[in-house]
Design a protein around this motif. Sequence first.
Motif, PDB file in Angstrom:
ATOM      1  N   VAL A 160       0.842  -1.192   0.000  1.00  0.00           N
ATOM      2  CA  VAL A 160       0.000   0.000   0.000  1.00  0.00           C
ATOM      3  C   VAL A 160       0.881   1.248   0.000  1.00  0.00           C
ATOM      4  O   VAL A 160       1.837   1.351   0.778  1.00  0.00           O
ATOM      5  CB  VAL A 160      -0.934   0.021   1.234  1.00  0.00           C
ATOM      6  N   ASP A 161       0.556   2.185  -0.895  1.00  0.00           N
ATOM      7  CA  ASP A 161       1.244   3.475  -0.945  1.00  0.00           C
ATOM      8  C   ASP A 161       0.546   4.421   0.026  1.00  0.00           C
ATOM      9  O   ASP A 161      -0.595   4.834  -0.207  1.00  0.00           O
ATOM     10  CB  ASP A 161       1.189   4.030  -2.378  1.00  0.00           C
ATOM     11  N   ALA A 182      -1.906  -4.360  11.140  1.00  0.00           N
ATOM     12  CA  ALA A 182      -2.492  -4.413   9.804  1.00  0.00           C
ATOM     13  C   ALA A 182      -3.572  -3.356   9.581  1.00  0.00           C
ATOM     14  O   ALA A 182      -4.638  -3.651   9.057  1.00  0.00           O
ATOM     15  CB  ALA A 182      -3.075  -5.799   9.565  1.00  0.00           C
ATOM     16  N   PRO A 183      -3.317  -2.093   9.950  1.00  0.00           N
ATOM     17  CA  PRO A 183      -4.322  -1.069   9.658  1.00  0.00           C
ATOM     18  C   PRO A 183      -4.226  -0.616   8.206  1.00  0.00           C
ATOM     19  O   PRO A 183      -3.162  -0.668   7.584  1.00  0.00           O
ATOM     20  CB  PRO A 183      -3.936   0.072  10.616  1.00  0.00           C
ATOM     21  N   VAL A 184      -5.329  -0.201   7.651  1.00  0.00           N
ATOM     22  CA  VAL A 184      -5.338   0.449   6.341  1.00  0.00           C
ATOM     23  C   VAL A 184      -6.063   1.771   6.505  1.00  0.00           C
ATOM     24  O   VAL A 184      -6.937   1.917   7.372  1.00  0.00           O
ATOM     25  CB  VAL A 184      -6.025  -0.423   5.268  1.00  0.00           C
ATOM     26  N   TYR A 185      -5.687   2.757   5.651  1.00  0.00           N
ATOM     27  CA  TYR A 185      -6.174   4.113   5.857  1.00  0.00           C
ATOM     28  C   TYR A 185      -6.852   4.656   4.599  1.00  0.00           C
ATOM     29  O   TYR A 185      -6.424   4.368   3.472  1.00  0.00           O
ATOM     30  CB  TYR A 185      -5.014   5.041   6.243  1.00  0.00           C
ATOM     31  N   ALA A 186      -7.890   5.429   4.818  1.00  0.00           N
ATOM     32  CA  ALA A 186      -8.591   6.075   3.717  1.00  0.00           C
ATOM     33  C   ALA A 186      -7.627   6.957   2.928  1.00  0.00           C
ATOM     34  O   ALA A 186      -6.761   7.617   3.498  1.00  0.00           O
ATOM     35  CB  ALA A 186      -9.733   6.928   4.264  1.00  0.00           C
ATOM     36  N   GLY A 187      -7.796   6.941   1.612  1.00  0.00           N
ATOM     37  CA  GLY A 187      -6.985   7.795   0.758  1.00  0.00           C
ATOM     38  C   GLY A 187      -5.688   7.174   0.298  1.00  0.00           C
ATOM     39  O   GLY A 187      -5.035   7.710  -0.601  1.00  0.00           O
ATOM     40  N   THR A 188      -5.271   6.033   0.922  1.00  0.00           N
ATOM     41  CA  THR A 188      -4.045   5.366   0.484  1.00  0.00           C
ATOM     42  C   THR A 188      -4.361   4.455  -0.694  1.00  0.00           C
ATOM     43  O   THR A 188      -5.517   4.144  -0.976  1.00  0.00           O
ATOM     44  CB  THR A 188      -3.405   4.579   1.632  1.00  0.00           C
ATOM     45  N   MET A 189      -3.315   3.988  -1.398  1.00  0.00           N
ATOM     46  CA  MET A 189      -3.488   3.299  -2.665  1.00  0.00           C
ATOM     47  C   MET A 189      -2.882   1.904  -2.632  1.00  0.00           C
ATOM     48  O   MET A 189      -1.758   1.718  -2.162  1.00  0.00           O
ATOM     49  CB  MET A 189      -2.811   4.116  -3.768  1.00  0.00           C
ATOM     50  N   VAL A 190      -3.644   0.918  -3.124  1.00  0.00           N
ATOM     51  CA  VAL A 190      -3.127  -0.448  -3.260  1.00  0.00           C
ATOM     52  C   VAL A 190      -2.280  -0.510  -4.532  1.00  0.00           C
ATOM     53  O   VAL A 190      -2.789  -0.305  -5.625  1.00  0.00           O
ATOM     54  CB  VAL A 190      -4.268  -1.478  -3.335  1.00  0.00           C
ATOM     55  N   VAL A 191      -0.993  -0.774  -4.372  1.00  0.00           N
ATOM     56  CA  VAL A 191      -0.103  -0.814  -5.535  1.00  0.00           C
ATOM     57  C   VAL A 191       0.245  -2.237  -5.950  1.00  0.00           C
ATOM     58  O   VAL A 191       0.762  -2.453  -7.058  1.00  0.00           O
ATOM     59  CB  VAL A 191       1.190  -0.013  -5.284  1.00  0.00           C
ATOM     60  N   ARG A 192      -0.055  -3.212  -5.082  1.00  0.00           N
ATOM     61  CA  ARG A 192       0.184  -4.602  -5.459  1.00  0.00           C
ATOM     62  C   ARG A 192      -0.634  -5.517  -4.571  1.00  0.00           C
ATOM     63  O   ARG A 192      -0.897  -5.221  -3.406  1.00  0.00           O
ATOM     64  CB  ARG A 192       1.671  -4.960  -5.331  1.00  0.00           C
ATOM     65  N   GLY A 193      -1.039  -6.642  -5.144  1.00  0.00           N
ATOM     66  CA  GLY A 193      -1.740  -7.646  -4.366  1.00  0.00           C
ATOM     67  C   GLY A 193      -3.179  -7.268  -4.076  1.00  0.00           C
ATOM     68  O   GLY A 193      -3.792  -6.455  -4.773  1.00  0.00           O
ATOM     69  N   GLY A 194      -3.733  -7.890  -3.040  1.00  0.00           N
ATOM     70  CA  GLY A 194      -5.122  -7.641  -2.678  1.00  0.00           C
ATOM     71  C   GLY A 194      -5.398  -8.127  -1.272  1.00  0.00           C
ATOM     72  O   GLY A 194      -4.497  -8.541  -0.533  1.00  0.00           O
ATOM     73  N   GLY A 195      -6.662  -8.066  -0.891  1.00  0.00           N
ATOM     74  CA  GLY A 195      -7.036  -8.515   0.438  1.00  0.00           C
ATOM     75  C   GLY A 195      -8.414  -8.032   0.816  1.00  0.00           C
ATOM     76  O   GLY A 195      -9.188  -7.554  -0.028  1.00  0.00           O
ATOM     77  N   MET A 196      -8.743  -8.152   2.097  1.00  0.00           N
ATOM     78  CA  MET A 196     -10.011  -7.692   2.627  1.00  0.00           C
ATOM     79  C   MET A 196      -9.754  -6.942   3.933  1.00  0.00           C
ATOM     80  O   MET A 196      -8.840  -7.284   4.675  1.00  0.00           O
ATOM     81  CB  MET A 196     -10.960  -8.857   2.888  1.00  0.00           C
ATOM     82  N   ALA A 197     -10.573  -5.906   4.173  1.00  0.00           N
ATOM     83  CA  ALA A 197     -10.434  -5.133   5.402  1.00  0.00           C
ATOM     84  C   ALA A 197     -11.812  -4.862   5.985  1.00  0.00           C
ATOM     85  O   ALA A 197     -12.781  -4.659   5.244  1.00  0.00           O
ATOM     86  CB  ALA A 197      -9.706  -3.816   5.128  1.00  0.00           C
ATOM     87  N   ARG A 198     -11.886  -4.858   7.297  1.00  0.00           N
ATOM     88  CA  ARG A 198     -13.123  -4.477   7.975  1.00  0.00           C
ATOM     89  C   ARG A 198     -13.044  -2.994   8.302  1.00  0.00           C
ATOM     90  O   ARG A 198     -12.094  -2.537   8.941  1.00  0.00           O
ATOM     91  CB  ARG A 198     -13.312  -5.293   9.261  1.00  0.00           C
ATOM     92  N   ILE A 199     -14.033  -2.227   7.856  1.00  0.00           N
ATOM     93  CA  ILE A 199     -14.021  -0.778   8.031  1.00  0.00           C
ATOM     94  C   ILE A 199     -14.324  -0.417   9.487  1.00  0.00           C
ATOM     95  O   ILE A 199     -15.292  -0.913  10.084  1.00  0.00           O
ATOM     96  CB  ILE A 199     -15.054  -0.107   7.095  1.00  0.00           C
ATOM     97  N   LEU A 200     -13.475   0.464  10.034  1.00  0.00           N
ATOM     98  CA  LEU A 200     -13.653   0.920  11.422  1.00  0.00           C
ATOM     99  C   LEU A 200     -14.093   2.375  11.502  1.00  0.00           C
ATOM    100  O   LEU A 200     -14.790   2.765  12.441  1.00  0.00           O
ATOM    101  CB  LEU A 200     -12.351   0.736  12.198  1.00  0.00           C
ATOM    102  N   GLY A 201     -13.646   3.199  10.576  1.00  0.00           N
ATOM    103  CA  GLY A 201     -13.975   4.622  10.631  1.00  0.00           C
ATOM    104  C   GLY A 201     -14.196   5.186   9.243  1.00  0.00           C
ATOM    105  O   GLY A 201     -13.521   4.796   8.291  1.00  0.00           O
ATOM    106  N   THR A 202     -15.154   6.100   9.109  1.00  0.00           N
ATOM    107  CA  THR A 202     -15.464   6.714   7.821  1.00  0.00           C
ATOM    108  C   THR A 202     -15.480   8.234   7.946  1.00  0.00           C
ATOM    109  O   THR A 202     -15.565   8.789   9.043  1.00  0.00           O
ATOM    110  CB  THR A 202     -16.839   6.244   7.306  1.00  0.00           C
ATOM    111  N   GLY A 203     -15.402   8.906   6.794  1.00  0.00           N
ATOM    112  CA  GLY A 203     -15.539  10.361   6.737  1.00  0.00           C
ATOM    113  C   GLY A 203     -14.593  11.097   7.659  1.00  0.00           C
ATOM    114  O   GLY A 203     -13.386  10.819   7.703  1.00  0.00           O
ATOM    115  N   PRO A 204     -15.111  12.026   8.467  1.00  0.00           N
ATOM    116  CA  PRO A 204     -14.252  12.819   9.354  1.00  0.00           C
ATOM    117  C   PRO A 204     -13.607  11.998  10.466  1.00  0.00           C
ATOM    118  O   PRO A 204     -12.709  12.483  11.151  1.00  0.00           O
ATOM    119  CB  PRO A 204     -15.219  13.866   9.931  1.00  0.00           C
TER     120      PRO A 204
END
Length: 851
Positions: A160-161, A182-204
């Motif tokens: 992830v970029d 293993a956190p993932v963040y809004a606005g970041t970009m997947v540059v390779r591979g794949g997966g699944m994430a459970r969303i914890l926070g949205t918007g603000p």
Amino acid sequence: MAGQGAERLQPSSTRPASGVTGLTADEAARLLQEHGYNELPRRRTRSIFDTAIDVAREPMFLLLLAAGSIYLLLGDTADALLLLGFVIVSMTISILQERKTDRTLEKLKDLSSPRALVLRDGAPVRLPGREVVAGDILLLEEGDRIAADGVLIESHDLLVDESLLTGESLPVGKEVRTAASAPVYAGTMVVRGGGMARILGTGPRTEFGKIGTTLQSVQAEDSPLQREIRGLIKRFAWFGAGVSSLTFLLYVALRDDWFGGLLTAIALAMSTLPEEFTVVFTAFMALGAWRIAKSHVLTRHTPVIEALGRATVLCVDKTGTLTQNRMSVAAVAFGDTVQTLWDANAGRAPDGVREVLAHAVLASEVLPFDPMEKALHQALADVDPGAVRCLGEGVLVHDYPITTELLAMTHVWRMPGQAMHVVAAKGAPEAVGRLCRLDPPRYAAVLQHAERLAGEGMRVMAVAKAGHEGEAWPLRPDGFRFIWLGLVALADPLRPEVPAAIAQCRKAGIRVVMITGDYPATAQAIAKDAGLPAQPIVTGDVLRAANDREWKDIVRTTHVFARVRPEQKLHLVEAFKSEGHVVAMTGDGINDAPALKAAHIGIGMGGRGTDVAREASSLVLLDDDFASIVRAIRLGRHIYDNLRKALTYVVAVHVPIAGMVLLAVLLSTPPALGPVHIVFLELIINPACALVFEPEPEHRDLMKMPPRDSAESLFGAPDIAMALLLGIGILAAAAAVFLTALPRTEPGAARALGFATVVLGNLALIVSSRALHSSFLSLIRIPNSAQWWILGMGGLAMAAVVSIPVLRAVFHFSPVKPVVWFAIPVVVVGMIVWFECIKQVFARSKPGASM
């Protein structure tokens, strides 16, 4: 609830290893209602009061207020109140136009919301990213921009970029160990591979949302077209200011009347101020983008609309753009046998077909989104439903994604009851052949077989298998000992509308170039069906070996490029640009982004494209259909054509207004036009330049004309010359009427006749300016409802102010003998004849232009 823009995808024949099914539609709807949309706080919507303040700051309204103040100082309360009333009416019209434009732009912003792939009710659904809610299961694919903050629950070689958030230049590897790792963040970009994430926070509530207000303060840079419009406004404004100042000095010197000089100078400034230019440009671009969106093309940067009319080369992908992107497995080759799939019904498929398809599915994504992988899953389900259930019990433990060095995907599976891991690979026949270490004769035979299938217009992939003990994975797929299984041929038929669209491009002087990573034989077969010159065909290997001179020869003669790597697309775009072409380029992958950014018109794929590709593009093709690109080019030409007509009309109509004001000063006659008369005319001009010309039907030969020269200005010297000559015709007629009547009647009557001539000339000019190659009489018959509203209301208003005593007094008119009015239609006919003569002269100099 999946939102209005949600798209439910075909359910996969396999399930994620974790067995998750995601939220139900009802749960998602409830959470969306509770927590709101997944978006940053929007900049405050401009209120009517804000718009009114902006409009009141315009120079035209400041001039009106100045004129009203002078009338008050002179004790002429009636004129002052009348000007104030006109200020309110003009402001109302301007506010309504601006609000319409603002609403259109807001709708376009909603359309451009990034997309997200989530699990809802156990099935993948693609919906606007703003509709993602906490608790959603987000499916991550290469090239996607992550829609919200969450934690990974499944990862396959995920990189992830996160540079947009952290400033870290290198992509970050993500593995499922603990929630903290293993956190993932809004606005970041997947540059390779794949997966699944459970969303914890949205918007603000996301990390990105906390700093989102900073982004709202970033202002976009003006486009070249916007700068050209501003340049035109400045030149006309400086000219008007200079002439108005000289007129004031001359008036005072000749008549020793300071207040009269100020009113005349203000009237002249109002008549020369091109305040409609900005209104016309903004309205045309916003409404044009909305019209293009109706053709399934989203405009992310409105100034690109103007560039569409200049496109000379259109570089397109094959799969999904020229073809239907509805792949189905047509044949499977194993050993010396080629089995067509419609002969291999469930229960009767040879073991070789089942084995090839099973390993092709194992080498695909668990939840396939790519049409080719969907076709593989469906084919296996058709020939062997039991194999689908067995594969669904396996666990994907390691994978090797496709790279530019190896065009093959490899997955490693742990299957129930098997000691060894199952390794499956699929990809380009030449790549898989190398993985299997085939001897030269067998390798050549395999490629020849693949070439024959590709020559029938099918997309061909190879499949191989291997076994592996333990979990010490090789660094690269070639570390496994693969066994060749066979070939899979997939059919993707040409879109039926493509040949006609390509023929239309050819007539319009636009060269269509196919750039694909597919087999040369497949590309050649599709090119022939599409109507493209299929010879010569150039491969990526040829491009890599070519020198600069050979590159120039290639881009001048070639229409089909095959087996092209993504980075070579950028070089092709630059090569076409170096030849002086205006390049439009389609792309869908993360590696296509540089080429899309470099092209004059980058066109991202909205259906199968990655977020990276869409964000690098100025247009997004919502249905991935080539014909939609051609419709967008057609609309771009149409919008530019109408914009030019509107600007010609605006300049032309100001000539008689300014001329009549200046005439009275130079000849020392009573004023022919004052501020009140000019404001009346502006009430016709302002709506006419947008409402009449923006929806004007396109010229019938619009797509038979060559692309507009990239060096050509939006409104150059020939256009200005034509506008001035059209305006001079009205000025000459109005001046002749005014000066002829002045010694024979009262000044108020002469003023009424001159004013009526300018108004009727303006109305006639609206009709005549609609098309260069059509006559006035034919344009009257061509439907344009706004034209009739403007002509009708303008004519009635003019009749009222010259005939109703109260209004006559307000406009400083005197009664005119009825018999004199019969001369005005003759004058109007003379003006129309003048317009037609000028149009004929310029039509001969622009044989292909519609204006």
